[in-house]
Scaffold this active site. Structure first.
Site, PDB file in Angstrom:
ATOM      1  N   TYR A  49       0.831  -1.194   0.000  1.00  0.00           N
ATOM      2  CA  TYR A  49       0.000   0.000   0.000  1.00  0.00           C
ATOM      3  C   TYR A  49       0.875   1.258   0.000  1.00  0.00           C
ATOM      4  O   TYR A  49       1.374   1.699   1.039  1.00  0.00           O
ATOM      5  CB  TYR A  49      -0.934   0.018   1.205  1.00  0.00           C
ATOM      6  N   HIS A 134       0.118 -12.355   1.299  1.00  0.00           N
ATOM      7  CA  HIS A 134      -0.641 -11.398   0.490  1.00  0.00           C
ATOM      8  C   HIS A 134      -0.637 -11.779  -0.996  1.00  0.00           C
ATOM      9  O   HIS A 134       0.425 -11.845  -1.618  1.00  0.00           O
ATOM     10  CB  HIS A 134      -0.015 -10.013   0.667  1.00  0.00           C
TER      11      HIS A 134
END
Length: 322
Positions: A49, A134
């Site tokens: 992010y 992830h």
């Protein structure tokens, strides 16, 4: 870590990494602070992010809060490597940040440990509560054989509290639940008003195995917040037919005096396998608006009306029934 500590609502921190739109450090800090004031105690972030920006911004606020009162999750699978060629360029993966680093897939044991160490540095913490593998969509074998065992080691050593996977699909997480020692699954966008594929296997299996589920991406990228042309769906502009479908869902919700985003939160929140719902926000006002919707009951009649109209699977769990 007892996953009951999550609370019902979490703050998804992709927006703190300038997802789609840049925000200032001050707005990012105020967004986290508003979530805290509203009672949120679970914060989910990742190196991905904003090339670490989300973790740094989140950590700056958490530094002033009592550590025993909040839960933090981050993710492994992408290492951030300095990229000297990125000068003058912007990141090309949805985050409005300078391309100072490049993401390198790494699900090895050493990669997992390095990723976590670097995340702890950006967060300014000595431990995190949950670590998710992830987006291992193209790396199933490495995730199963290396990354997840490495996280189990770290859990057994007390470095982290819980082990999970975080993905935008439902089939592979179900396979991880079957074949590994998971505590939690973060599923983004696959149990929503527009997509209930997690009902096929994942949610029943997690409930059977006692694996907690964190539901994220409940607005499918934005379309279930504002179903208008140009709305985002799963990180791309939504096709016209999907916008029309979302608008039809909104019409039926409106007949029951329910806002579309209110119903979009309520559906996943009501499933018995779901321990928490993570909601992202770009501003403090979005935090408050999302939580106000989350706390507002949805009449039970909404769900059969949507199902009868062919807009919701008949086996979708009604929040009023769980």
């Amino acid at each position: 870590m007892p996953l009951t500590r999550l609370g019902r609502w979490g703050l998804g921190c992709a927006q703190l990494g300038n997802l789609y739109t840049a925000i200032t450090d001050e707005v990012a800090a105020a967004t986290v602070e508003r979530a805290w004031e509203e009672g949120v105690r679970y914060f989910d972030t990742a190196p991905h992010y904003g090339l670490g920006l989300s973790e740094r911004r989140l950590g700056a606020v958490l530094a002033g809060l009592p550590r025993e009162e909040f839960v933090v999750s981050t993710k492994v699978g992408r290492l951030l490597e300095p990229d000297p060629t990125g000068a003058g360029r912007r990141d090309d993966q949805g985050f409005d940040v300078p391309a100072t680093h490049r993401r390198v897939w790494d699900f090895s044991r050493d990669g997992v440990r390095r990723s976590l160490e670097e995340s702890l540095g950006r967060l300014g913490l000595d431990r995190v509560d949950i670590v998710y593998v992830h987006d291992p969509d193209a790396h199933f074998a490495a995730a199963l054989g290396e990354a997840l065992p490495a996280l189990v080691e770290l859990r057994d050593e007390g470095v982290i509290g819980a082990v999970g996977v975080g993905m935008n699909q439902a089939a592979m997480p179900a396979e991880f639940v079957r074949r590994s020692n998971l505590d939690v699954v973060l599923i983004a966008g696959r149990y929503t008003l527009l997509d209930q594929r997690a009902l096929d296997e994942l949610l029943p299996l997690c409930r059977e195995r006692g694996v907690a589920v964190v539901a994220a991406g409940v607005f499918n990228g934005g379309i279930l917040a504002t179903p208008t042309p140009g709305a985002m769906y799963d990180y791309a502009e939504a096709p016209a037919e999907l916008v029309a479908r979302a608008a039809r869902i909104a019409e039926i919700c409106a007949h029951h005096d329910v806002e579309l985003p209110q119903a979009a939160i309520a559906l996943p929140a009501g499933h018995p396998a779901v321990a928490a719902v993570v909601l992202g926000a770009h501003t403090p006002s979005q935090v408050s608006a999302n939580l106000a919707r989350a706390r507002r009951p949805v009449p039970a009649a909404v769900w059969p009306d949507l199902a009868d109209s062919g807009l919701l699977r008949p086996d979708a769990v009604s929040p009023a029934e769980v």
